[in-house]
Design an enzyme around this catalytic site. Structure first.
Site, mmCIF file in Angstrom:
data_model
loop_
_atom_site.group_PDB
_atom_site.id
_atom_site.type_symbol
_atom_site.label_atom_id
_atom_site.label_comp_id
_atom_site.label_asym_id
_atom_site.label_seq_id
_atom_site.Cartn_x
_atom_site.Cartn_y
_atom_site.Cartn_z
ATOM 1 C CD GLU A 1 -2.595 1.356 2.527
ATOM 2 O OE1 GLU A 1 -2.987 0.434 3.017
ATOM 3 O OE2 GLU A 1 -2.656 2.527 2.860
ATOM 4 C CB SER B 1 -2.551 -9.473 7.428
ATOM 5 O OG SER B 1 -3.697 -8.576 8.229
ATOM 6 C CB SER B 2 -0.528 -4.003 7.661
ATOM 7 O OG SER B 2 -0.368 -2.852 8.411
#
Ligand code: SF4
Length: 310
Positions: free
Chosen positions: A128, A225-226
């Site tokens: 992202e 997964s952040s």
């Protein structure tokens, strides 16, 4: 009686739901294979399931054959990736970028056009962050923590200076970094609305409530997964032993020793079927009662791209 306290909300957010549906519908409508740039969402179970149905996950556009269908992941892509893809003869491109990430892209491009120096708070190397920073040609400074503020090569009196953030960070940590930025740069322009997304905020709020009443917390989500990692960290920071797992079989019975109430949540990319598996596993360890801890109801839905609507 030993009990499971189930966080509500947990699991899929609207952006993840939309991104997975885009891949599923593209497979249904156009047949396999469809190419997806990067894991469409950061969840092993979801990605493996889509692979079985004919999705091919790639990192480089050069690996997409001419004439294929290409989908961008929920995390967004830099402009350079879009340009490279558009220069190829692909049959179709679908954009599964979460609309909340796209909102940050628009904001950042406006700031850049208006000659702001831009600071991005986010994790280096996260797709992202790469996608957001890649919306403009330079002029963005990435920081990860409060200490990084001191290293910024921007004068304190700068007039045009603004901050944007990754959508899936720790709400509290981001607030403290922004507070430090504000005290360093009096003219700092903040995002119009918080960039941290509703799903990140709500899942973290639920963990805060769970931490008050649980002896341990299990977060279902992948290591990549952040937002899942932030949930685990939050539980730990609140003094509750917290574990991040993809699947029920990863539960170590030693984690459950002396635990009377265990909190259970799932990151925004983890499907409910995995929660059900963990509940069954915990029940086999004597956690026979289930209570729901309701923090907020979510009603967000994002529309599909026009070529994939029913
Ligand atoms: S976590 Fe937030 S930003 Fe990320 S896909 Fe979900 S809604 Fe979008």
């Amino acid at each position: 009686m030993k009990k499971i306290i189930l966080a509500n909300p947990r699991g899929f957010c609207a952006g993840v739901d939309r991104a997975i549906t885009i891949v599923e519908k593209a497979l249904e409508k156009y047949g396999a294979p469809v190419y997806v740039r990067h894991e469409v969402v950061h969840n092993k179970y979801v990605v493996d399931g889509l692979k079985e149905r004919g999705a091919i996950f790639i990192e480089e556009i050069k690996d997409v054959p001419e004439g294929s269908i290409l989908i961008y992941s929920a995390h967004g892509v830099p402009l350079s990736v879009r340009h490279e893809a558009e220069a190829k003869s692909l049959t179709m491109i679908f954009d599964a970028t979460c609309p909340l990430v796209s909102k940050v892209h628009v904001e950042l491009k406006n700031l850049h056009r208006n000659q702001y120096q831009i600071i991005m708070i986010g994790h280096k190397g996260h797709p992202e962050v790469e996608g957001t920073m890649g919306q403009v040609n330079g002029g963005i400074h990435l920081i990860e923590n409060e200490a990084d503020v001191d290293t910024l090569p921007i004068p304190h009196y700068a007039e045009k200076i603004a901050v944007v953030t990754q959508t899936t960070l720790s709400v509290d940590e981001t607030k403290s970094i922004i507070a430090k930025l504000k005290s360093t740069y009096p003219n700092l322009r903040l995002p119009k609305n918080e960039d941290i997304c509703y799903a990140t905020q709500n899942r973290q709020d639920a963990v805060k409530e769970m931490a008050k009443v649980c002896d341990a917390i299990i977060v279902i989500g992948s290591k990549t997964s952040s937002n899942s990692n932030r949930l685990k960290e939050l539980g730990e920071n609140l003094g509750v032993k917290s574990y991040l797992i993809d699947f029920d079989y990863e539960i170590d019975s030693a984690w459950l020793t002396d635990v009377q109430s265990i909190g259970l949540t799932a990151g925004a990319s983890a499907p409910e079927v995995l929660v059900e598996g963990v509940i069954k596993k915990l029940q086999s360890h004597g956690f026979s009662s289930i209570e729901s801890l309701n923090v907020i109801e979510e009603h967000m839905i994002f529309a599909l791209p026009s070529g994939l609507r029913d």
